[in-house]
Design a protein around this motif. Structure first.
Motif, mmCIF file in Angstrom:
data_model
loop_
_atom_site.group_PDB
_atom_site.id
_atom_site.type_symbol
_atom_site.label_atom_id
_atom_site.label_comp_id
_atom_site.label_asym_id
_atom_site.label_seq_id
_atom_site.Cartn_x
_atom_site.Cartn_y
_atom_site.Cartn_z
ATOM 1 N N GLN A 1 54.337 72.413 -18.277
ATOM 2 C CA GLN A 1 54.328 73.706 -18.949
ATOM 3 C C GLN A 1 55.655 74.383 -18.627
ATOM 4 N N TYR A 2 56.026 75.372 -19.442
ATOM 5 C CA TYR A 2 57.289 76.048 -19.193
ATOM 6 C C TYR A 2 57.182 77.487 -19.687
ATOM 7 N N GLY A 3 57.942 78.352 -19.055
ATOM 8 C CA GLY A 3 57.925 79.750 -19.481
ATOM 9 C C GLY A 3 58.864 80.561 -18.632
ATOM 10 N N LYS A 4 58.771 81.890 -18.764
ATOM 11 C CA LYS A 4 59.635 82.784 -17.977
ATOM 12 C C LYS A 4 58.773 83.452 -16.923
ATOM 13 N N ALA A 5 59.163 83.216 -15.661
ATOM 14 C CA ALA A 5 58.376 83.758 -14.551
ATOM 15 C C ALA A 5 58.930 85.110 -14.106
ATOM 16 N N GLU A 6 58.024 85.996 -13.773
ATOM 17 C CA GLU A 6 58.318 87.258 -13.097
ATOM 18 C C GLU A 6 59.240 88.178 -13.893
ATOM 19 N N ASN A 7 58.832 88.460 -15.109
ATOM 20 C CA ASN A 7 59.508 89.505 -15.887
ATOM 21 C C ASN A 7 59.048 90.857 -15.352
ATOM 22 N N ARG A 8 59.955 91.588 -14.789
ATOM 23 C CA ARG A 8 59.590 92.890 -14.203
ATOM 24 C C ARG A 8 59.789 93.975 -15.248
ATOM 25 N N VAL A 9 58.707 94.416 -15.816
ATOM 26 C CA VAL A 9 58.790 95.383 -16.907
ATOM 27 C C VAL A 9 58.050 96.667 -16.521
ATOM 28 N N VAL A 10 58.742 97.772 -16.696
ATOM 29 C CA VAL A 10 58.159 99.086 -16.401
ATOM 30 C C VAL A 10 58.062 99.853 -17.714
ATOM 31 N N ARG A 11 56.850 100.226 -18.081
ATOM 32 C CA ARG A 11 56.627 100.947 -19.343
ATOM 33 C C ARG A 11 56.285 102.398 -19.017
ATOM 34 N N ILE A 12 57.093 103.309 -19.534
ATOM 35 C CA ILE A 12 56.822 104.738 -19.375
ATOM 36 C C ILE A 12 56.309 105.269 -20.708
ATOM 37 N N VAL A 13 55.195 105.981 -20.661
ATOM 38 C CA VAL A 13 54.724 106.711 -21.847
ATOM 39 C C VAL A 13 55.187 108.152 -21.658
ATOM 40 N N ARG A 14 56.063 108.632 -22.559
ATOM 41 C CA ARG A 14 56.670 109.952 -22.379
ATOM 42 C C ARG A 14 56.513 110.804 -23.633
ATOM 43 N N ASP A 15 55.319 110.655 -24.278
ATOM 44 C CA ASP A 15 55.038 111.460 -25.468
ATOM 45 C C ASP A 15 54.900 112.938 -25.121
ATOM 46 N N THR A 16 54.480 113.215 -23.884
ATOM 47 C CA THR A 16 54.401 114.606 -23.426
ATOM 48 C C THR A 16 55.221 114.691 -22.145
ATOM 49 N N ALA A 17 55.298 115.895 -21.579
ATOM 50 C CA ALA A 17 56.066 116.062 -20.337
ATOM 51 C C ALA A 17 55.396 115.339 -19.173
ATOM 52 N N ARG A 18 54.090 115.052 -19.321
ATOM 53 C CA ARG A 18 53.361 114.358 -18.253
ATOM 54 C C ARG A 18 53.423 112.858 -18.521
ATOM 55 N N HIS A 19 54.331 112.194 -17.849
ATOM 56 C CA HIS A 19 54.579 110.782 -18.119
ATOM 57 C C HIS A 19 53.503 109.892 -17.495
ATOM 58 N N GLN A 20 53.333 108.715 -18.092
ATOM 59 C CA GLN A 20 52.460 107.669 -17.528
ATOM 60 C C GLN A 20 53.342 106.478 -17.222
ATOM 61 N N ILE A 21 52.980 105.726 -16.185
ATOM 62 C CA ILE A 21 53.789 104.560 -15.819
ATOM 63 C C ILE A 21 52.906 103.331 -15.655
ATOM 64 N N ARG A 22 53.354 102.193 -16.197
ATOM 65 C CA ARG A 22 52.715 100.892 -15.924
ATOM 66 C C ARG A 22 53.851 99.968 -15.454
ATOM 67 N N ASP A 23 53.695 99.451 -14.272
ATOM 68 C CA ASP A 23 54.760 98.689 -13.605
ATOM 69 C C ASP A 23 54.247 97.256 -13.408
ATOM 70 N N LEU A 24 54.841 96.312 -14.154
ATOM 71 C CA LEU A 24 54.254 94.968 -14.247
ATOM 72 C C LEU A 24 55.213 93.861 -13.829
ATOM 73 N N ASN A 25 54.629 92.768 -13.407
ATOM 74 C CA ASN A 25 55.353 91.515 -13.189
ATOM 75 C C ASN A 25 54.648 90.464 -14.058
ATOM 76 N N VAL A 26 55.325 90.016 -15.106
ATOM 77 C CA VAL A 26 54.687 89.177 -16.127
ATOM 78 C C VAL A 26 55.290 87.774 -16.110
ATOM 79 N N SER A 27 54.433 86.779 -15.986
ATOM 80 C CA SER A 27 54.896 85.383 -16.043
ATOM 81 C C SER A 27 54.209 84.679 -17.204
ATOM 82 N N THR A 28 55.010 83.956 -17.980
ATOM 83 C CA THR A 28 54.465 83.310 -19.177
ATOM 84 C C THR A 28 54.648 81.794 -19.072
#
Ligand code: URC
Length: 301
Positions: free
Chosen positions: A9-36
């Motif tokens: 099998q093959y893929g990309k290991a440990e993609n460090r992706v941080v998603r900020i939701v900033r639709d309002t002044a109160r931000h949300q954060i999801r901080d991920l390590n994604v391996s495919t």
């Protein structure tokens, strides 16, 4: 002599992706390590070197970041399922896709008793994780979700015994009815389907594991794990099985007698190695076939 290409099998290991939701002044954060990883008909890529079937690992990485923007991260399970389906759509030679996501949780920094809008402090208490495997497409599609928690460091300062064990000429361990029990737990559980409220289920299982660790009077780490797993299966009908890997973080009573001090369970040497490694699983008898659910998950029996 006959030699052939084995599993791959093959893929990309440990993609460090941080998603900020900033639709309002109160931000949300999801901080991920994604391996495919993709598996399937990739013989040419290995044997003749022809890469016509290969969706590059670089593309797999780009998809992770594009999807973080396009669909967002409702839960790590939903995000992983969407990525796996996308890879199978984009890469005809792939027969299965595996997406593993770890999530690092953040708490809002408290200022004057209120959580700040856009300042966070990393939460302790374990890393949430999921491993999604999707095989096939359309009517043949089979999806498995194994979610869990790792690096959950717990300790109880009493309520733990270890006695009555087998002894031979090399046994020096003393029996005890009062010791420290501590572990850095990895627990992974397999869901029976995908119609799950993922965040709610995770929070509930995490809380239950902690509650049972605290409540169970331990006769051994093995018995504690069995008790914790049984409670999860009893209270979560959508969980088919749960597996644990638990290093026994030994705490040895320090000998203070040379200093004229007694030590009734107060001062310990926390050894980091060697450690007992206790692994166990608890399974529902009528659980459905696990298929590829546990494919390429190291550290579990
Ligand atoms: O909970 C324990 N299980 C063991 O199997 C074991 N073996 C050991 O030396 N200490 C412990 N503790």
């Amino acid at each position: 002599m006959s030699i052939r290409l084995g599993p791959n099998q093959y893929g990309k290991a440990e993609n460090r992706v941080v998603r900020i939701v900033r639709d309002t002044a109160r931000h949300q954060i999801r901080d991920l390590n994604v391996s495919t990883a993709l598996r399937g008909r990739f013989d040419d890529a290995h044997i003749s070197g022809d890469q016509k079937d290969v969706l590059p690992t670089d593309t797999q990485k780009n998809t992770v970041f594009a999807y973080a923007k396009k669909i967002g991260v409702a839960s790590i399970e939903e995000f992983a399922l969407a990525l796996a389906d996308r890879y199978l759509e984009a890469c005809p030679a792939a027969e299965g896709a595996r997406v593993e996501v770890d999530e690092y949780a953040w708490d809002r920094i408290q200022v004057d008793g209120t959580g700040h809008d856009h300042s966070f402090v990393r939460s302790g208490g374990g890393v949430r994780t999921t491993i999604v495997n999707v095989d096939g497409r359309g009517a043949d599609r089979v999806a498995h979700v194994v979610s869990g928690i790792k690096d959950l460091v717990v300790l109880k300062s009493t309520g733990s015994e270890f006695k009555g064990f087998l002894k031979d000429e090399y046994t020096t361990l003393q029996e005890t009815t009062d010791r420290i029990l501590s572990t850095s737990l990895v627990a992974r559980w397999r869901y029976e389907g995908t119609g799950v409220d993922w965040d709610k289920s995770y929070e509930s299982i995490r809380a239950l594991l902690l509650q049972r660790f605290a409540e169970i009077h331990s006769l051994a780490l093995q018995q504690t794990l069995h008790g914790m797993g049984t409670s999860v299966l009893e209270q979560h009908p959508d969980v088919a099985e749960i597996k644990f890997s638990a290093p026994n973080k030994h705490h040895f009573l320090s000998d203070l007698s040379p200093f004229g001090l007694d030590n009734p369970g107060e001062v310990f040497f926390a050894a980091d190695r060697p450690y007992g490694l206790i692994e166990a699983s608890v399974v529902r008898d009528e659980a459905g076939d696990a298929g590829n659910a546990w494919h390429a998950i190291p550290g579990f029996c």
